[in-house]
Design a protein around this motif. Structure first.
Motif, PDB file in Angstrom:
ATOM      1  N   THR A  90      32.199  38.472  28.647  1.00  0.00           N
ATOM      2  CA  THR A  90      32.868  37.533  28.354  1.00  0.00           C
ATOM      3  C   THR A  90      34.085  38.384  27.537  1.00  0.00           C
ATOM      4  O   THR A  90      34.735  38.007  26.198  1.00  0.00           O
ATOM      5  CB  THR A  90      33.202  36.021  28.075  1.00  0.00           C
ATOM      6  OG1 THR A  90      32.570  36.689  26.678  1.00  0.00           O
ATOM      7  CG2 THR A  90      32.638  35.601  29.497  1.00  0.00           C
ATOM      8  N   GLY A  91      33.793  39.876  27.188  1.00  0.00           N
ATOM      9  CA  GLY A  91      34.642  41.078  26.206  1.00  0.00           C
ATOM     10  C   GLY A  91      36.091  41.181  26.878  1.00  0.00           C
ATOM     11  O   GLY A  91      36.713  40.804  26.924  1.00  0.00           O
ATOM     12  N   ASP A  92      36.377  42.590  25.706  1.00  0.00           N
ATOM     13  CA  ASP A  92      37.531  42.885  26.327  1.00  0.00           C
ATOM     14  C   ASP A  92      37.745  42.926  27.559  1.00  0.00           C
ATOM     15  O   ASP A  92      39.546  43.082  27.761  1.00  0.00           O
ATOM     16  CB  ASP A  92      37.666  44.241  25.201  1.00  0.00           C
ATOM     17  CG  ASP A  92      37.496  44.520  23.741  1.00  0.00           C
ATOM     18  OD1 ASP A  92      38.215  43.436  23.429  1.00  0.00           O
ATOM     19  OD2 ASP A  92      36.941  45.782  23.139  1.00  0.00           O
ATOM     20  N   ILE A  93      37.405  44.164  28.309  1.00  0.00           N
ATOM     21  CA  ILE A  93      38.354  43.287  30.087  1.00  0.00           C
ATOM     22  C   ILE A  93      38.582  42.313  30.473  1.00  0.00           C
ATOM     23  O   ILE A  93      39.528  42.484  31.073  1.00  0.00           O
ATOM     24  CB  ILE A  93      37.210  44.185  30.925  1.00  0.00           C
ATOM     25  CG1 ILE A  93      36.984  45.457  30.271  1.00  0.00           C
ATOM     26  CG2 ILE A  93      37.657  44.378  32.360  1.00  0.00           C
ATOM     27  CD1 ILE A  93      35.253  46.648  31.318  1.00  0.00           C
TER      28      ILE A  93
ATOM     29  N   LEU B  24      42.347  41.941  31.351  1.00  0.00           N
ATOM     30  CA  LEU B  24      42.219  41.177  32.624  1.00  0.00           C
ATOM     31  C   LEU B  24      43.051  40.140  33.045  1.00  0.00           C
ATOM     32  O   LEU B  24      44.201  39.907  33.004  1.00  0.00           O
ATOM     33  CB  LEU B  24      41.388  40.845  33.766  1.00  0.00           C
ATOM     34  CG  LEU B  24      41.003  40.572  34.560  1.00  0.00           C
ATOM     35  CD1 LEU B  24      40.958  41.399  35.967  1.00  0.00           C
ATOM     36  CD2 LEU B  24      40.069  39.122  35.336  1.00  0.00           C
ATOM     37  N   SER B  25      43.304  39.272  31.875  1.00  0.00           N
ATOM     38  CA  SER B  25      43.810  37.534  31.871  1.00  0.00           C
ATOM     39  C   SER B  25      45.135  37.605  31.173  1.00  0.00           C
ATOM     40  O   SER B  25      46.485  37.022  31.547  1.00  0.00           O
ATOM     41  CB  SER B  25      43.224  36.466  30.648  1.00  0.00           C
ATOM     42  OG  SER B  25      43.196  37.174  29.616  1.00  0.00           O
TER      43      SER B  25
ATOM     44  N   VAL C  54      45.920  37.234  37.581  1.00  0.00           N
ATOM     45  CA  VAL C  54      44.758  37.210  38.668  1.00  0.00           C
ATOM     46  C   VAL C  54      45.036  35.732  39.161  1.00  0.00           C
ATOM     47  O   VAL C  54      45.723  34.414  38.394  1.00  0.00           O
ATOM     48  CB  VAL C  54      43.583  36.973  37.663  1.00  0.00           C
ATOM     49  CG1 VAL C  54      42.888  36.368  38.580  1.00  0.00           C
ATOM     50  CG2 VAL C  54      43.210  38.593  37.125  1.00  0.00           C
ATOM     51  N   ALA C  55      44.810  35.243  40.687  1.00  0.00           N
ATOM     52  CA  ALA C  55      45.110  34.097  40.986  1.00  0.00           C
ATOM     53  C   ALA C  55      44.301  33.440  41.118  1.00  0.00           C
ATOM     54  O   ALA C  55      44.398  32.126  41.043  1.00  0.00           O
ATOM     55  CB  ALA C  55      45.381  34.318  42.834  1.00  0.00           C
ATOM     56  N   GLY C  56      43.234  33.346  41.494  1.00  0.00           N
ATOM     57  CA  GLY C  56      41.736  32.742  41.208  1.00  0.00           C
ATOM     58  C   GLY C  56      40.071  33.340  41.037  1.00  0.00           C
ATOM     59  O   GLY C  56      40.663  34.679  41.045  1.00  0.00           O
ATOM     60  N   ALA C  57      39.574  33.243  40.193  1.00  0.00           N
ATOM     61  CA  ALA C  57      38.305  33.781  39.826  1.00  0.00           C
ATOM     62  C   ALA C  57      37.116  32.952  40.175  1.00  0.00           C
ATOM     63  O   ALA C  57      36.636  31.666  41.213  1.00  0.00           O
ATOM     64  CB  ALA C  57      37.610  33.351  38.354  1.00  0.00           C
TER      65      ALA C  57
ATOM     66  N   PHE D  32      37.677  31.810  31.706  1.00  0.00           N
ATOM     67  CA  PHE D  32      38.847  31.409  32.394  1.00  0.00           C
ATOM     68  C   PHE D  32      40.022  30.533  32.199  1.00  0.00           C
ATOM     69  O   PHE D  32      40.884  30.237  32.729  1.00  0.00           O
ATOM     70  CB  PHE D  32      38.338  31.148  33.542  1.00  0.00           C
ATOM     71  CG  PHE D  32      38.204  32.801  33.991  1.00  0.00           C
ATOM     72  CD1 PHE D  32      38.558  33.755  34.601  1.00  0.00           C
ATOM     73  CD2 PHE D  32      36.492  33.024  34.776  1.00  0.00           C
ATOM     74  CE1 PHE D  32      37.812  35.075  34.471  1.00  0.00           C
ATOM     75  CE2 PHE D  32      36.237  34.193  35.259  1.00  0.00           C
ATOM     76  CZ  PHE D  32      36.644  35.671  35.250  1.00  0.00           C
ATOM     77  N   ASN D  33      39.016  29.058  31.658  1.00  0.00           N
ATOM     78  CA  ASN D  33      40.061  28.059  31.723  1.00  0.00           C
ATOM     79  C   ASN D  33      41.020  28.125  30.541  1.00  0.00           C
ATOM     80  O   ASN D  33      42.243  27.420  30.331  1.00  0.00           O
ATOM     81  CB  ASN D  33      39.035  26.708  31.482  1.00  0.00           C
ATOM     82  CG  ASN D  33      38.391  26.255  32.129  1.00  0.00           C
ATOM     83  OD1 ASN D  33      38.651  26.519  33.816  1.00  0.00           O
ATOM     84  ND2 ASN D  33      37.350  25.878  32.201  1.00  0.00           N
ATOM     85  N   LYS D  34      40.155  29.117  29.385  1.00  0.00           N
ATOM     86  CA  LYS D  34      40.680  29.458  28.243  1.00  0.00           C
ATOM     87  C   LYS D  34      42.120  30.227  28.487  1.00  0.00           C
ATOM     88  O   LYS D  34      43.186  29.607  27.703  1.00  0.00           O
ATOM     89  CB  LYS D  34      40.326  29.696  26.919  1.00  0.00           C
ATOM     90  CG  LYS D  34      39.075  28.777  26.816  1.00  0.00           C
ATOM     91  CD  LYS D  34      38.364  29.400  25.880  1.00  0.00           C
ATOM     92  CE  LYS D  34      37.597  28.111  24.778  1.00  0.00           C
ATOM     93  NZ  LYS D  34      36.461  28.735  23.286  1.00  0.00           N
ATOM     94  N   VAL D  35      41.768  30.831  29.555  1.00  0.00           N
ATOM     95  CA  VAL D  35      43.286  31.525  29.711  1.00  0.00           C
ATOM     96  C   VAL D  35      44.215  31.968  31.327  1.00  0.00           C
ATOM     97  O   VAL D  35      45.067  32.426  31.533  1.00  0.00           O
ATOM     98  CB  VAL D  35      42.560  33.557  29.782  1.00  0.00           C
ATOM     99  CG1 VAL D  35      42.048  33.921  28.404  1.00  0.00           C
ATOM    100  CG2 VAL D  35      42.001  33.012  30.720  1.00  0.00           C
ATOM    101  N   ASN D  36      43.869  30.066  31.566  1.00  0.00           N
ATOM    102  CA  ASN D  36      44.675  29.548  32.252  1.00  0.00           C
ATOM    103  C   ASN D  36      44.813  30.590  33.203  1.00  0.00           C
ATOM    104  O   ASN D  36      45.075  30.679  34.844  1.00  0.00           O
ATOM    105  CB  ASN D  36      46.324  29.943  32.283  1.00  0.00           C
ATOM    106  CG  ASN D  36      46.544  28.831  30.939  1.00  0.00           C
ATOM    107  OD1 ASN D  36      45.903  27.407  30.689  1.00  0.00           O
ATOM    108  ND2 ASN D  36      47.430  29.198  29.581  1.00  0.00           N
TER     109      ASN D  36
END
Length: 370
Positions: free
Chosen positions: A228-231, A235-236, A241-244, A265-269
Motif C-alpha cells: 500500500t505504498g507510493d505506486i 494510482l488512486s 481506476v474503475a474498481g479493484a 482502496f476505501n480511503k481513496v474512493n
C-alpha cells in the motif's frame, strides 16, 4: 436503455406476454431480470417468427447458447409464434466516478488487481482475469505495474519484446493471446534490478499508462505491486481506476494484509469489486480428497467483514504455475478446463460488479442489423 424496444408490428397483447416471460429470466451476475437490467433492446415480429435482440453490458459469450436455449424454450409456449430468433451483442459501459483523473485515451475501464503481500498469486490472477475477459468477447489490455518484479512478459510468453514508437510520442504495446500488454520488463533485462525510489517507480507507472498507444479497450487490467505504498497512492490520484480486485490466500497473515488493501482502496474512493482467494484448496492426485494446506474461510470472512463480493476460490494446482511459467496461461492452455471455467466466472462477476457501478444512460448500444 432503449425506451421503446418494441416494433410497431408486434401486437400490444403479444408484447405484454413476451415481456412478462422475459421478466422471469434472471441474469445470475447482475441479479436482475432481463427487462429490469436493460438487456432487451429490440422485439420484432416477422410473420410468426419473434425476433429478439439482447445487448449485454459485460462479456459472457460462453453463456450465450445457454441463454438462447432458455429463452427459446420459455417463449415457445406462446401460441402466436412458431419460431424465435435471438441476437446477442456486447456493449461495455464506461465507469468513471466524479472527481477521478481524466480517462486514458481509448480505455473504457481500468481494473486494478492488488494484494496486501507478495506470493499470493496476484500476477497469475491478473493475467488469467484479463485473458478470461478477452475470451468472453471483450477488448482487453494488461499493464504490468509491478515495477520491481515485472512478471507479465514471461507469463504471456513475450519476454523478448522491445517496445517501439511509430510517432515519437507513444510506445506500441505487445500483443499476445489477444491482449495488448505493456510492462517495464520489456525495457530491462531479466536479471536487471529496478533500483528506484517510490516516487520514481510511481512516475514510471503513469508514463507506461499514458505513453502506450493502447487500442480501443473495454478493460485495462493493471497488475499492481504488492502493498500500500507510493505506486498505489499515485494510482488512486492520477489514474481513473474503475474498481479493484484484491487477491489473497486463506491464511491469516495474507488476509490481514488483504484487509489493509481493502481499507486503502476505501480511503481513496476506489470501489473494491471483490476478493479472489488463491491456493484455497488442493485436490489430492492420488485419492481425490480436498485438502486445505493454508487454512479455510479467510477470504470469505474478509469479504463478509468488508461487505464485498467473494469472486472465486482457486485451487493450489501445479498446472496453473506451469502454464504461466511457460508463457501459456491456463485460460489459453486449457480453455475448456475446470480452472479456466473458474477464471471466467471471476471475470463475469468482476465485469458485472462494474456494471452495477455505472449509470444505465451511459450505455452505447449497437444492435446488429437483421
Amino acid at each position: 436503455m432503449n425506451p421503446n424496444p418494441i416494433n410497431d408490428q408486434l401486437p400490444e397483447a403479444l408484447s405484454a406476454k413476451v415481456l412478462s416471460i422475459l421478466s422471469t429470466q434472471i441474469d445470475p451476475f447482475l441479479n436482475q431480470n432481463l427487462v429490469e437490467a436493460g438487456l432487451v433492446r429490440s422485439l420484432d415480429l416477422d410473420g410468426r417468427c419473434l425476433k429478439l435482440g439482447l445487448v449485454y453490458p459485460y462479456p459472457c459469450q460462453s453463456k450465450y447458447r445457454q441463454r438462447v436455449m432458455a429463452l427459446t424454450n420459455a417463449l415457445a409456449k406462446l401460441e402466436e409464434i412458431d419460431e424465435v430468433e435471438c441476437e446477442i451483442g456486447l456493449s461495455v459501459p464506461q465507469v468513471q466516478a466524479e472527481g477521478q483523473a481524466e480517462a486514458v485515451k481509448g480505455v473504457k475501464n481500468i481494473v486494478a488487481v492488488s494484494s496486501g503481500k507478495g506470493g499470493v498469486g496476484k500476477s497469475t490472477t491478473a493475467v488469467n482475469l484479463a485473458l478470461a475477459l478477452a475470451s468472453e468477447g471483450a477488448r482487453v489490455g494488461l499493464l504490468d505495474a509491478d515495477i520491481y518484479g515485472p512478471s507479465v512478459p514471461i507469463m504471456l510468453g513475450v519476454n523478448d519484446f522491445q517496445p517501439v514508437s511509430t510517432d515519437g510520442k507513444t510506445m506500441e504495446p505487445a500483443f499476445a493471446h489477444g491482449l495488448a500488454a505493456m510492462s517495464i520488463g520489456f525495457m530491462v533485462t531479466e536479471d536487471q534490478a529496478t533500483v528506484w525510489r517510490g516516487p520514481m517507480a510511481a512516475g514510471a507507472l503513469v508514463q507506461l499508462l499514458n505513453e502506450t498507444n493502447w487500442p480501443d479497450l473495454d478493460y485495462l487490467v493493471i497488475d499492481m505491486p504488492p502493498g500500500t505504498g507510493d505506486i498505489q497512492l499515485t494510482l488512486s490520484q492520477q489514474v481513473p481506476v474503475a474498481g479493484a480486485v484484491v487477491v489473497t490466500t486463506p491464511q491469516d497473515i495474507a488476509t490481514a494484509d488483504a484487509r489493509k488493501g481493502i481499507t486503502m482502496f476505501n480511503k481513496v474512493n476506489i470501489p473494491v469489486l471483490g476478493i479472489v482467494e488463491n491456493m484455497s484448496y488442493h485436490i489430492c492426485g492420488q485419492c481425490g480428497s480436498k485438502e486445505h494446506p493454508f487454512g479455510t474461510g479467510g477470504g470469505q470472512a474478509t469479504a463478509e467483514r468488508y461487505d464485498v463480493p467473494m469472486l472465486g476460490e482457486l485451487p493450489l494446482n501445479v498446472a496453473i504455475r506451469e502454464a504461466v511459467d511457460g508463457g501459456n496461461p491456463t485460460v489459453v492452455a486449457d480453455p475448456d478446463g475446470d480452472i479456466s471455467a473458474q477464471y471466467k466466472a471471476i471475470a463475469h462477476k468482476t465485469a458485472a460488479a462494474l456494471v452495477n457501478l455505472s449509470e444505465p444512460t451511459a450505455l452505447e448500444i449497437e444492435i446488429c442489423d437483421e
